[in-house]
Write an enzyme that holds these catalytic residues in place. Sequence first.
Site, PDB file in Angstrom:
ATOM      1  N   ASN A   9      79.741  96.509  47.431  1.00 50.41           N
ATOM      2  CA  ASN A   9      80.511  96.242  46.211  1.00 50.41           C
ATOM      3  C   ASN A   9      81.654  97.260  46.121  1.00 50.41           C
ATOM      4  O   ASN A   9      81.402  98.468  46.019  1.00 50.41           O
ATOM      5  CB  ASN A   9      79.570  96.341  45.007  1.00 50.41           C
ATOM      6  CG  ASN A   9      80.275  96.022  43.707  1.00 50.41           C
ATOM      7  OD1 ASN A   9      81.404  96.474  43.492  1.00 50.41           O
ATOM      8  ND2 ASN A   9      79.647  95.262  42.840  1.00 50.41           N
ATOM      9  N   ARG A  47      85.743  90.744  36.103  1.00 53.38           N
ATOM     10  CA  ARG A  47      85.277  90.849  34.711  1.00 53.38           C
ATOM     11  C   ARG A  47      86.279  90.211  33.767  1.00 53.38           C
ATOM     12  O   ARG A  47      87.475  90.160  34.038  1.00 53.38           O
ATOM     13  CB  ARG A  47      85.081  92.321  34.327  1.00 53.38           C
ATOM     14  CG  ARG A  47      83.914  93.003  35.012  1.00 53.38           C
ATOM     15  CD  ARG A  47      83.719  94.390  34.435  1.00 53.38           C
ATOM     16  NE  ARG A  47      83.225  94.328  33.075  1.00 53.38           N
ATOM     17  CZ  ARG A  47      81.949  94.498  32.722  1.00 53.38           C
ATOM     18  NH1 ARG A  47      81.038  94.789  33.630  1.00 53.38           N
ATOM     19  NH2 ARG A  47      81.587  94.405  31.463  1.00 53.38           N
ATOM     20  N   GLU A  72      81.096  88.000  41.718  1.00 55.03           N
ATOM     21  CA  GLU A  72      80.301  88.011  40.482  1.00 55.03           C
ATOM     22  C   GLU A  72      81.187  87.649  39.307  1.00 55.03           C
ATOM     23  O   GLU A  72      82.341  88.078  39.244  1.00 55.03           O
ATOM     24  CB  GLU A  72      79.740  89.404  40.227  1.00 55.03           C
ATOM     25  CG  GLU A  72      78.822  89.912  41.291  1.00 55.03           C
ATOM     26  CD  GLU A  72      78.467  91.370  41.037  1.00 55.03           C
ATOM     27  OE1 GLU A  72      78.803  91.920  39.975  1.00 55.03           O
ATOM     28  OE2 GLU A  72      77.854  91.956  41.925  1.00 55.03           O
ATOM     29  N   HIS A 216      71.598  96.784  41.989  1.00 53.70           N
ATOM     30  CA  HIS A 216      71.867  97.620  40.819  1.00 53.70           C
ATOM     31  C   HIS A 216      71.120  98.942  40.899  1.00 53.70           C
ATOM     32  O   HIS A 216      69.895  98.963  40.904  1.00 53.70           O
ATOM     33  CB  HIS A 216      71.540  96.938  39.489  1.00 53.70           C
ATOM     34  CG  HIS A 216      72.465  97.422  38.412  1.00 53.70           C
ATOM     35  ND1 HIS A 216      72.325  98.641  37.802  1.00 53.70           N
ATOM     36  CD2 HIS A 216      73.592  96.884  37.887  1.00 53.70           C
ATOM     37  CE1 HIS A 216      73.304  98.817  36.939  1.00 53.70           C
ATOM     38  NE2 HIS A 216      74.102  97.777  36.979  1.00 53.70           N
TER      39      HIS A 216
HETATM   40  N1  PXP Z   1      74.725  93.394  41.948  1.00 56.42           N
HETATM   41  C1  PXP Z   1      75.251  93.005  40.765  1.00 56.42           C
HETATM   42  C2  PXP Z   1      75.018  91.601  40.326  1.00 56.42           C
HETATM   43  C3  PXP Z   1      76.013  93.894  39.982  1.00 56.42           C
HETATM   44  O1  PXP Z   1      76.532  93.480  38.808  1.00 56.42           O
HETATM   45  C4  PXP Z   1      76.245  95.202  40.464  1.00 56.42           C
HETATM   46  C5  PXP Z   1      77.077  96.148  39.665  1.00 56.42           C
HETATM   47  O2  PXP Z   1      78.398  95.725  39.625  1.00 56.42           O
HETATM   48  C6  PXP Z   1      75.710  95.544  41.713  1.00 56.42           C
HETATM   49  C7  PXP Z   1      74.932  94.643  42.418  1.00 56.42           C
HETATM   50  C8  PXP Z   1      75.939  96.900  42.315  1.00 56.42           C
HETATM   51  O3  PXP Z   1      75.298  97.891  41.557  1.00 56.42           O
HETATM   52  P1  PXP Z   1      75.542  99.413  41.872  1.00 56.42           P
HETATM   53  O4  PXP Z   1      77.005  99.675  41.685  1.00 56.42           O
HETATM   54  O5  PXP Z   1      74.682 100.133  40.898  1.00 56.42           O
HETATM   55  O6  PXP Z   1      75.129  99.638  43.307  1.00 56.42           O
END
Ligand code: PXP
Length: 263
Positions: A9, A47, A72, A216
């Site tokens: 990400n 977003r 996303e 996450h």
């Molecule tokens: N998966 C989803 C659906 C998310 O919304 C996020 C955060 O944007 C992540 C994964 C990645 O989370 P983190 O930045 O805590 O690794």
Amino acid sequence: MSKMTLGVNIDHVAVLREARRVNDPDILQALYVACENGADQITIHLREDRRHIQDNDVKNILMHSKLPVNLECSINKEILNILSSLKPHRATLVPEKREEVTTEGGLDVFSYEDEIRYAIEQLHDALIPVSLFVDPTIEAMEKSKELGAEMVELHTGLYSNLFAMLHSNLPYSHHSVKELQLPRYELETRLEKALNAIKTSALHARKIGLEVAAGHGLNYNNLDEIMHIDAITELNIGQSIIARSVFTGLGDAVKEMKRVTTR
Ligand code: PXP
């Protein structure tokens, strides 16, 4: 060992860029570096408030990425229309609140059942497969399948927070202050329960024909247990990778500036 897909990400690169509204750091460079170093997928979040990724970033990333792009988004109509026309390789529907720091908790697939069903139909009409970012419960797996999703992404935030509270002396999250006052054995019990919920939900999701991702708060320390869950075949990780890159790269960046300024 089964192959785990790593979705990187890169939203936080855009967070830094938006702090100055210049094209530095360049999100396409982040895409390139992630691609060249083993990422299997690029994950970004468009977003509603456009606080990091912009519409043009999505277009450019889709145009230049050699890897699949997992986009996303919320179930907001305007955003869904944008997705339908841009056609990412996959859409992951996530809950979104403007005041939140990051995506807190999974999508409420029960209260917003109709809206989510409609969003999935719209995305399917545009030939985009859909994943739902949900809390790890059997009920959420069942509902996700019923709503027509191909995939679920299990929210690992609770597990990650509890892991950090047990394994570090520092308060990990400002949302965890109450839990920090809990005795250690209570934190351990809660961590085991959170991990079990992820395991049983992943297994159930696979059994009913859903692909399973997780994400996450996952980082270099808390992944061991998650990696043992065979039903999970994809991880999406952002914060810990970008945070680490600051320190693996800061030394070289200072050295390079020193060289330029001592010529
Ligand atoms: N998966 C989803 C659906 C998310 O919304 C996020 C955060 O944007 C992540 C994964 C990645 O989370 P983190 O930045 O805590 O690794």
